[in-house]
Design a protein around this motif. Structure first.
Motif, short mmCIF file in Angstrom:
data_model
loop_
_atom_site.label_atom_id
_atom_site.label_comp_id
_atom_site.label_asym_id
_atom_site.label_seq_id
_atom_site.Cartn_x
_atom_site.Cartn_y
_atom_site.Cartn_z
N PRO A 267 0.79 -1.23 0.00
CA PRO A 267 0.00 0.00 0.00
C PRO A 267 0.82 1.28 0.00
N GLY A 268 2.12 1.18 0.29
CA GLY A 268 2.94 2.39 0.35
C GLY A 268 2.79 3.08 1.68
N PRO A 269 3.56 4.13 1.90
CA PRO A 269 3.61 4.76 3.22
C PRO A 269 2.50 5.76 3.52
N TYR A 270 1.73 6.15 2.52
CA TYR A 270 0.80 7.26 2.72
C TYR A 270 -0.55 6.79 3.22
N ARG A 271 -1.05 7.47 4.23
CA ARG A 271 -2.43 7.33 4.66
C ARG A 271 -2.90 8.68 5.21
N PHE A 272 -4.20 8.90 5.17
CA PHE A 272 -4.74 10.20 5.57
C PHE A 272 -6.18 10.04 6.03
N GLU A 273 -6.47 10.54 7.22
CA GLU A 273 -7.84 10.63 7.70
C GLU A 273 -8.02 11.98 8.38
N ARG A 274 -9.22 12.53 8.26
CA ARG A 274 -9.53 13.82 8.87
C ARG A 274 -10.89 13.73 9.56
N PRO A 275 -10.99 14.16 10.80
CA PRO A 275 -12.30 14.23 11.44
C PRO A 275 -13.14 15.29 10.73
N ALA A 276 -14.11 14.86 9.96
CA ALA A 276 -14.90 15.80 9.14
C ALA A 276 -16.24 15.18 8.82
N THR A 277 -17.22 16.03 8.60
CA THR A 277 -18.54 15.54 8.21
C THR A 277 -18.68 15.41 6.70
N ALA A 278 -17.75 16.01 5.95
CA ALA A 278 -17.80 15.95 4.49
C ALA A 278 -16.97 14.77 4.00
N ALA A 279 -17.56 13.91 3.19
CA ALA A 279 -16.85 12.73 2.68
C ALA A 279 -15.66 13.11 1.83
N THR A 280 -15.69 14.29 1.22
CA THR A 280 -14.59 14.72 0.34
C THR A 280 -13.33 15.11 1.12
N GLU A 281 -13.41 15.12 2.46
CA GLU A 281 -12.29 15.58 3.27
C GLU A 281 -11.47 14.46 3.90
N THR A 282 -11.86 13.22 3.72
CA THR A 282 -11.15 12.13 4.36
C THR A 282 -11.12 10.92 3.44
N LEU A 283 -10.38 9.89 3.83
CA LEU A 283 -10.23 8.68 3.03
C LEU A 283 -10.76 7.48 3.80
N MET A 284 -11.37 6.58 3.06
CA MET A 284 -11.90 5.35 3.63
C MET A 284 -10.80 4.31 3.82
N LEU A 285 -11.16 3.20 4.48
CA LEU A 285 -10.29 2.03 4.60
C LEU A 285 -8.94 2.39 5.21
N ASP A 286 -9.01 2.90 6.45
CA ASP A 286 -7.80 3.22 7.21
C ASP A 286 -6.94 4.26 6.52
N GLY A 287 -7.60 5.17 5.81
CA GLY A 287 -6.87 6.27 5.19
C GLY A 287 -6.14 5.93 3.92
N ARG A 288 -6.47 4.76 3.31
CA ARG A 288 -5.79 4.35 2.08
C ARG A 288 -6.63 4.59 0.83
N ILE B 30 -1.11 5.32 -11.26
CA ILE B 30 -0.70 5.91 -9.99
C ILE B 30 -1.95 6.28 -9.19
N HIS B 31 -1.98 5.89 -7.93
CA HIS B 31 -3.09 6.24 -7.04
C HIS B 31 -2.98 7.71 -6.66
N SER B 32 -4.07 8.44 -6.80
CA SER B 32 -4.16 9.82 -6.31
C SER B 32 -5.30 9.87 -5.31
N MET B 33 -5.00 10.19 -4.08
CA MET B 33 -6.05 10.16 -3.06
C MET B 33 -6.96 11.37 -3.12
N PHE B 34 -6.44 12.46 -3.67
CA PHE B 34 -7.22 13.70 -3.76
C PHE B 34 -7.09 14.28 -5.16
N ARG B 35 -8.09 15.05 -5.53
CA ARG B 35 -8.15 15.72 -6.82
C ARG B 35 -7.46 17.08 -6.76
N PRO B 36 -7.28 17.76 -7.89
CA PRO B 36 -6.73 19.11 -7.86
C PRO B 36 -7.58 20.11 -7.07
N SER B 37 -8.83 19.78 -6.84
CA SER B 37 -9.69 20.60 -5.99
C SER B 37 -9.41 20.36 -4.52
#
Length: 486
Positions: free
Chosen positions: A226-247, A257-264
């Motif tokens: 999975p590589g070293p990157y993971r990201f989670e944010r306490p947020a009510t908006a689904a666009t602000e965090t990642l599912m499955l342990d931040g992967r 190439i996996h991109s977890m977030f868009r240019p937005s």
């Protein structure tokens, strides 16, 4: 450009405040007085840029359009640049506008329109050297970050990043992994080299950053884990965090190439963001060229070229979907299992900006079909209203059109020789700035007075780039007031 929940709340508050402003019609009736800072208060001033503004403005018959251009084109230089030195080398920190952080994407895009002047302008060369050097140092801090602090030793001061579950390092403002964040510095470095042949920015630090870019792209193919990157944010908006342990969502490992977030800065639905992978392939080819011409490193050049070929093959196999006539078009996101999302977002890279960024030929039939489909009801973020039509995205919400999409449509139309469409886009841009004299992030399809971001330098500079391009390629389009028909 931060895309946080707190940022959204601030934007909504700004939109509400905008409703209390004088009516757009009344604002347009006022004299077109420059909205630029006084000369003594401008962050950076270039005689070459000023001469270009004077020359292009003189070609614009429509006084309001000329006023918009004069305000917008130098906005990055006027308001966002801080020059300095680091270890005896030029440094340039470029903020997005109303957020005091430097995004790799935004800073690259903000200074891009000044590149054609750089060969004959030592002051601009110093600026570009500073931006390229700062970007390299940012990448070496953390290649997975999207935004960086002015002080590389400082902890983030962005309220929305304080509780993120990820490896936050000093110097990082926000750590949303976006493939395009590493593509834009390559595009800028390559563009600067082609414009100037100046070897100064391409030192050992920059070369180390480029090696890290390629290594990070390889990690995020996730072929062996999975590589070293993971990201989670306490947020009510689904666009602000990642599912499955931040992967992020599951994928079949097909070489993309996996991109977890868009240019937005919004989270991806499917991790293979097709426009960003196309951008990565183009950027790797540019980096291969730089490795040959500047770095004298044939092994690295060959590795970059082979990586680009691998991405291109995977994109052709997995990155397309079909329109209603069963013709191939580019998908926006895919997962490698055969699932595809078709939409477009106004931020670049998006489907409509692929040719502008050099990812595909402008006359490529798949690209042309893709753009027309994106500018239609097939795209859930294409909005038509009484004030305008255009593309938005989930970040600013439904019915909110991003002027960047209209600017990109005009640039595509300019390449097509479609004068009528270029003029239609200019009329829309002129009619939707809410009397402010600047280009906003987004405005409501029925009411331009409902907008987000008074100060958004990327959009301002991109609009200026459009006008400069029209002046160079189709000056007759500027030689009449916009009320006149083509």
């Amino acid at each position: 450009m931060s895309r946080s929940l707190s940022r959204r709340q601030a934007l909504l508050a700004g939109a509400a405040a905008a409703l209390a402003a004088p009516a757009v019609a009344a604002a347009k009736a006022a004299p077109f007085v420059s909205r630029r800072p006084p000369a003594a208060e401008r962050r950076f001033s270039s005689p070459s840029v000023e001469a270009l503004i004077t020359r292009v403005k003189a070609q614009i018959a429509d006084p309001e359009l000329a006023w918009l251009f004069e305000n917008c084109f130098p906005n990055t230089l006027d308001t966002t640049v801080t020059l300095g030195e680091v270890d005896g080398k030029r440094d340039a920190f470029v903020i997005t506008g109303d957020i005091d952080c430097m995004w790799l994407r935004d800073s690259s895009a903000q200074v891009w329109p000044y590149l054609p002047l750089a060969a004959q302008a030592p002051d601009l060369q110093a600026l570009f050297r500073g931006v390229i050097g700062r970007q390299a140092r940012c990448i070496l801090i953390d290649p997975y970050a999207n935004a960086y602090m002015r002080d590389p030793k400082a902890r983030t001061n962005l309220k929305w990043s304080q509780e993120d579950v990820t490896e936050m390092r000093p110097g990082v403002g926000e750590r949303k992994w976006e493939v395009d964040s590493l593509c834009y510095p390559i595009r800028l470095a390559h563009g600067y080299w082609r414009a100037t042949r100046d070897p100064v920015p391409f030192d050992a630090e920059w070369r180390a950053a480029m090696a890290l870019v390629v290594r990070t792209f390889r990690e995020q193919q996730r072929k062996t884990g999975p590589g070293p990157y993971r990201f989670e944010r306490p947020a009510t908006a689904a666009t602000e965090t990642l599912m499955l342990d931040g992967r992020g969502a599951p994928t079949r490992k097909v070489g993309l190439i996996h991109s977890m977030f868009r240019p937005s800065d919004d989270a991806c639905v499917y991790p293979f963001l097709v426009p960003s992978n196309l951008f990565a392939a183009a950027s790797l080819r540019q980096l291969s060229e730089l490795a040959t011409e500047v770095m004298a490193d044939p092994a690295f050049a060959a590795d970059c070229a082979a990586f680009a070929d691998e991405l291109t093959t995977a994109l052709k196999a997995y990155g397309q979907t079909r329109d209603l006539d069963d013709e191939p078009v580019w998908a926006y996101e895919v997962d490698g299992f055969g699932n595809a999302l078709f939409m477009d977002d106004a931020n670049a890279p998006g489907l409509c900006s692929l040719a502008y960024l050099g990812c595909v030929p402008h006359d490529d039939p798949v690209f042309r079909r893709t753009v027309e489909l994106a500018w239609s009801g097939r795209n859930p973020y294409f909005f038509q209203g009484s004030a305008a039509e255009g593309i938005g995205g989930p970040h600013a919400g439904l019915d909110m059109i991003w002027p960047m999409s209209i600017i990109m449509r005009a640039l595509n139309a300019l390449a097509d020789g479609d004068d009528g469409r270029v003029l239609a886009c200019l009329r829309t841009l002129k009619a939707t700035h809410a009397g402010k004299g600047f280009i906003h992030e987004a405005f409501h399809k029925d009411d331009p007075a409902r907008f987000t971001r008074d100060w958004f330098a990327w959009a301002n500079t991109l609009f200026g780039e459009l006008i400069v391009e029209i002046a160079a390629r189709r000056p007759a389009l500027l030689a009449r007031p916009l009320g006149a028909k083509a």
